[in-house]
Design an enzyme around this catalytic site. Structure first.
Site, PDB file in Angstrom:
ATOM      1  N   ARG A 127      12.550 -14.073  11.746  1.00  0.00           N
ATOM      2  CA  ARG A 127      12.284 -14.938  10.602  1.00  0.00           C
ATOM      3  C   ARG A 127      12.593 -14.149   9.342  1.00  0.00           C
ATOM      4  O   ARG A 127      12.664 -12.922   9.370  1.00  0.00           O
ATOM      5  CB  ARG A 127      10.836 -15.417  10.612  1.00  0.00           C
ATOM      6  N   SER A 178      10.745 -14.365   6.436  1.00  0.00           N
ATOM      7  CA  SER A 178       9.485 -13.960   5.789  1.00  0.00           C
ATOM      8  C   SER A 178       9.546 -13.971   4.267  1.00  0.00           C
ATOM      9  O   SER A 178       9.132 -13.014   3.611  1.00  0.00           O
ATOM     10  CB  SER A 178       9.055 -12.576   6.294  1.00  0.00           C
ATOM     11  N   ARG A 236       3.730  -0.083  11.525  1.00  0.00           N
ATOM     12  CA  ARG A 236       2.408  -0.023  12.171  1.00  0.00           C
ATOM     13  C   ARG A 236       2.539   0.002  13.689  1.00  0.00           C
ATOM     14  O   ARG A 236       1.842   0.760  14.372  1.00  0.00           O
ATOM     15  CB  ARG A 236       1.553  -1.209  11.718  1.00  0.00           C
ATOM     16  N   ARG A 237       3.423  -0.831  14.216  1.00  0.00           N
ATOM     17  CA  ARG A 237       3.599  -0.864  15.671  1.00  0.00           C
ATOM     18  C   ARG A 237       4.151   0.452  16.197  1.00  0.00           C
ATOM     19  O   ARG A 237       3.794   0.910  17.279  1.00  0.00           O
ATOM     20  CB  ARG A 237       4.501  -2.047  16.059  1.00  0.00           C
ATOM     21  N   TRP A 238       5.054   1.050  15.430  1.00  0.00           N
ATOM     22  CA  TRP A 238       5.604   2.358  15.807  1.00  0.00           C
ATOM     23  C   TRP A 238       4.470   3.381  15.912  1.00  0.00           C
ATOM     24  O   TRP A 238       4.403   4.155  16.881  1.00  0.00           O
ATOM     25  CB  TRP A 238       6.625   2.802  14.765  1.00  0.00           C
ATOM     26  N   ASP A 244      10.613  -3.803   9.266  1.00  0.00           N
ATOM     27  CA  ASP A 244       9.399  -4.221   9.953  1.00  0.00           C
ATOM     28  C   ASP A 244       9.098  -3.287  11.117  1.00  0.00           C
ATOM     29  O   ASP A 244      10.012  -2.869  11.834  1.00  0.00           O
ATOM     30  CB  ASP A 244       9.590  -5.652  10.482  1.00  0.00           C
ATOM     31  N   LEU A 293      26.523   2.889  -4.878  1.00  0.00           N
ATOM     32  CA  LEU A 293      25.722   1.969  -4.064  1.00  0.00           C
ATOM     33  C   LEU A 293      24.623   1.399  -4.939  1.00  0.00           C
ATOM     34  O   LEU A 293      23.941   2.141  -5.654  1.00  0.00           O
ATOM     35  CB  LEU A 293      25.108   2.702  -2.869  1.00  0.00           C
ATOM     36  N   TRP A 320      -0.470  -7.927   0.157  1.00  0.00           N
ATOM     37  CA  TRP A 320      -1.742  -7.666  -0.503  1.00  0.00           C
ATOM     38  C   TRP A 320      -2.929  -8.012   0.396  1.00  0.00           C
ATOM     39  O   TRP A 320      -4.056  -7.572   0.130  1.00  0.00           O
ATOM     40  CB  TRP A 320      -1.847  -8.478  -1.805  1.00  0.00           C
ATOM     41  N   ARG A 325      -3.440  -6.990   3.348  1.00  0.00           N
ATOM     42  CA  ARG A 325      -3.780  -5.886   4.250  1.00  0.00           C
ATOM     43  C   ARG A 325      -4.990  -5.114   3.722  1.00  0.00           C
ATOM     44  O   ARG A 325      -5.397  -5.268   2.571  1.00  0.00           O
ATOM     45  CB  ARG A 325      -2.576  -4.961   4.422  1.00  0.00           C
ATOM     46  N   HIS A 332       4.058   4.672   8.109  1.00  0.00           N
ATOM     47  CA  HIS A 332       4.699   4.414   6.822  1.00  0.00           C
ATOM     48  C   HIS A 332       5.522   5.618   6.361  1.00  0.00           C
ATOM     49  O   HIS A 332       6.597   5.454   5.761  1.00  0.00           O
ATOM     50  CB  HIS A 332       3.648   4.044   5.779  1.00  0.00           C
ATOM     51  N   THR A 387       4.600 -10.012  -1.467  1.00  0.00           N
ATOM     52  CA  THR A 387       3.411 -10.589  -2.089  1.00  0.00           C
ATOM     53  C   THR A 387       2.329 -10.844  -1.047  1.00  0.00           C
ATOM     54  O   THR A 387       1.130 -10.797  -1.363  1.00  0.00           O
ATOM     55  CB  THR A 387       3.771 -11.899  -2.803  1.00  0.00           C
TER      56      THR A 387
END
Length: 541
Positions: free
Chosen positions: A479, A481, A308-310, A305, A416, A354, A356, A322, A351
Site C-alpha cells: 500500500r 500509506s 521495528r520488525r527487523w 518500512d 541528486l 505521531w 507511536r 531505527h 503524520t
C-alpha cells in the site's frame, strides 16, 4: 582521568610513542586514522591508535621487502613484541605505546599471540583456504582478534559485544581482500575459497586470466553471500558499545556495507579492477554513475518500512532498528548515485507516526537528528541537494533547524535531489493546497473555473518535485500509506519483502531493472501526460 592517560600526557617518551602510532596509522591507513581522530572521544583515542599502529607495523613487516627476508624479519618482530609485553617496556616507539596500552588497560595477550600466529602463517606460505570456514579463521586471526583489543576500550555491553566486534572486523578485512584482489591474484595469492572455485569449474588462475563472465559473476555472487552473512551477524554491534563510541562502530559497519554494495555493482569486474577504498570519516567519495541497461527512472520514491520488525526478529530494542534503518538510507543514497538516479524521495516520518509511543518517537527523532548532523557534509560533498517535504510546525525546533540548515547548505547541488519527507501526509498536503487555492479564489487572484492541476501543484510542499516514476516499499506491505499521492499518479509500484535495514544496492538495482522492463503507456499511446514540476521526461515503454 585514567592513570595511563595521566602518565602518557606528562611523560615525553610515552607521549612521543603514542604520537608515532597515530602517524603510522594516518600514513598507511589514512581512512582508519581519520575515523579514529574524528569519531572517537579524545580520552580513548591514543590507545586505539596504539593498537592500530602496532597492527599496521606488523602487517608492513609481513608484506614489505624481499620475500626471502620477510619470514625472518617477522619472526624477530614477533619475538620482540612478546618479550616487550613480558617485561612491560620497549625501545621501539610503536611497541612502547602498544605495550603501555596492553598493560595499562589489562588487555588479553592471547589475542596478540593469535594475531601474530595468523600473520606468521600468511607470511610463510601461499594462502590455501578450502572453504569459507577456513577463510574465516584467517579473517578472525588477521583482524578479529586485534579488534577485540580496542573493543574492550569502548564500553562493550553484554557477553556478545566482543564477539560481534570481531565479526565486524572480519567483514572489514574481507573488504580489504577485495580492494587488493587484482594485486594478490597477479602475485599468485588467492585468498578466496578453493572449494567455491572448484564447484564452478574454476581454479585460481581463471580469476586472473579470464573465464566466461557469467561463471566469474556467479563465483563473486557466492563470495557476496558469505560476506552478507558476516554483515548480517555484525549488524547489531553499534548498539552494543557505549553511546559516545557508537559513531565509530557505526562508521566501520557502514564502510563494510558500502564496500559490499560496490562489489555487488561490479561483480566479476572486481577481479581485475578491485574497488576504491571507502572513507570512514564522513568525507565523500564521488564515483561515476553506472546505470542499468534499459533506462533508469528519473524519480524513485521509497517507503522505508520494517525497522521495528527487523529489530524484533533479532531480539533487539526498537531504537537499534531505527539506527540500522539510518545506515540503509545512506546506502540507498549511494546506490541511487551509482545507478544514475536523479531524484530520490524517502518517507522518514508520517503524520500518522505521531500515534507511536513517546519512547519510540524519541528514538526516531534522535536517529534522524544524529543522521543529519553526521552525514550533512558527506551529502553535500557528493553533490546531493536535500529538501524537506512536510509540515514544519510540529517537529522539535532544534531538529527543524538542523534540517533547514542542511537544506540551505546543499541548495545549489544538482547531482541528486534527495527529498526527505518528515511529518508528511498526502491528504494533509492536498488539503493545505486546497485551502491556499480557496484563499486565492476568495481574494480574486484566481477564478474557480480557471483552476487546473498546475494551480494545485504550485501549493504543494515542494512545488518543483517531479512525478514519481518508481515507488519502492519494503517489508512486504503493499500500500502507499498516504505517501505522495499527487506524485504517484503514474508511478510503477515495486514491493520488496525485506525489512528496510536489509535493503541494499542489489535490491534497488532489481527494482530498477523491473521498472525498465515494464511498458508505460499512461492510459494512451505512450506519451507522457502533462505533469507539474517534472524537470525531465520520464522513460516511456
Amino acid at each position: 582521568m585514567h592513570d595511563r592517560e595521566r602518565e602518557f600526557r606528562v611523560a615525553p617518551e610515552l607521549r612521543e610513542a603514542y604520537e608515532a602510532c597515530e602517524a603510522e596509522v594516518r600514513r598507511h591507513v589514512g581512512r582508519l586514522g581519520a575515523a579514529i581522530g574524528v569519531l572517537l572521544p579524545e580520552a580513548v583515542r591514543p590507545f586505539v591508535y596504539a593498537i592500530a599502529g602496532w597492527v599496521v607495523c606488523t602487517d608492513r613487516i609481513a608484506d614489505e621487502g624481499p620475500p626471502g627476508d620477510r619470514v625472518e624479519r617477522f619472526a624477530r618482530w614477533r619475538a620482540d613484541t612478546m618479550a616487550d609485553l613480558r617485561r612491560g617496556h620497549s625501545a621501539h616507539p610503536v611497541r612502547r605505546a602498544f605495550v603501555d596500552t596492553m598493560r595499562g588497560r589489562d588487555l588479553d595477550r592471547a589475542l596478540v599471540e593469535e594475531h601474530l600466529e595468523t600473520i606468521a602463517a600468511d607470511c610463510a606460505a601461499v594462502p590455501d583456504f578450502e572453504s569459507f570456514a577456513d577463510l574465516r579463521r584467517y579473517l578472525r586471526g588477521c583482524a578479529g582478534a586485534t579488534a577485540e583489543l580496542w573493543a574492550a576500550l569502548v564500553e562493550p555491553r553484554g557477553p556478545e559485544a566482543l564477539r560481534l566486534v570481531s565479526v565486524l572486523a572480519e567483514a572489514c578485512q574481507l573488504a580489504d581482500l577485495f580492494e587488493d584482489l587484482p594485486a594478490d591474484l597477479a602475485a599468485g595469492r588467492c585468498y578466496l575459497p578453493k572449494g567455491d572455485l572448484r564447484r564452478l569449474g574454476l581454479d585460481a588462475d581463471d580469476l586472473r586470466r579470464g573465464a566466461p563472465r557469467e561463471t566469474l559473476d556467479a563465483f563473486v555472487d557466492v563470495q557476496l553471500a558469505h560476506w552478507r552473512a558476516l554483515l548480517d551477524e555484525a549488524a547489531p554491534v553499534p548498539g552494543m558499545v557505549g553511546g559516545e563510541y557508537q559513531p565509530f562502530v557505526h562508521s566501520l559497519l557502514l564502510g563494510a556495507q558500502t564496500h559490499y554494495d560496490e562489489v555487488t555493482l561490479l561483480r566479476s569486474e572486481v577481479l581485475t579492477a578491485g574497488i576504491e577504498p571507502v572513507r570512514l570519516d564522513g568525507r565523500p567519495d564521488r564515483r561515476p554513475a553506472r546505470p542499468v541497461p534499459g533506462g533508469v527512472p528519473g524519480h524513485v520514491a521509497v517507503i522505508m518500512d520494517g525497522n521495528r520488525r527487523w529489530a524484533q526478529a533479532r531480539g533487539l530494542p526498537t531504537p537499534q532498528g531505527h539506527r540500522a534503518g539510518e545506515r540503509a538510507t545512506l546506502r540507498l543514497v549511494n546506490a541511487a548515485l551509482r545507478l544514475g538516479i536523479r531524484h530520490l524521495s524517502v518517507y522518514a516520518f508520517s503524520t500518522e507516526n505521531w500515534e507511536r509511543s513517546q519512547d519510540e518517537l524519541t528514538a526516531l527523532f534522535e536517529a534522524l537528528a544524529d543522521g543529519i548532523a553526521r552525514d550533512a557534509r558527506w551529502l553535500h560533498g557528493l553533490g546531493v541537494q536535500v529538501r524537506w517535504c512536510g509540515r514544519r510546525d510540529r517537529i522539535d525546533t532544534s531538529l527543524a533547524s538542523s534540517i533547514a540548515l542542511v537544506e540551505s547548505m546543499t541548495c545549489n547541488n544538482d547531482v541528486l535531489m534527495l527529498t526527505v519527507c518528515v511529518d508528511y501526509g498526502g491528504r494533509e498536503e492536498l488539503a493545505a493546497a486546497a485551502r491556499a487555492l480557496a484563499a486565492e479564489a476568495v481574494s480574486g487572484a484566481i477564478r474557480p473555473e480557471d483552476i487546473g492541476p498546475a494551480d494545485l501543484a504550485r501549493h504543494l510542499y515542494v512545488p518543483e518535485l517531479p512525478d514519481v516514476d518508481l515507488l519502492v516499499r519494503t517489508s512486504g506491505e503493499q500500500r502507499i500509506s498516504n505517501f505522495l499521492p499527487w506524485h504517484l499518479a503514474y508511478a510503477e509500484l515495486f514491493f520488496d519483502p525485506v525489512p528496510w535495514p536489509d535493503y541494499d544496492l542489489a535490491r534497488l538495482r532489481d527494482a530498477v531493472t523491473a521498472y525498465a522492463a515494464r511498458g508505460r503507456r499512461f492510459g494512451g499511446d505512450g506519451a507522457l501526460p502533462a505533469q507539474t514540476g517534472h524537470d525531465e521526461p520520464a522513460r516511456t515503454g
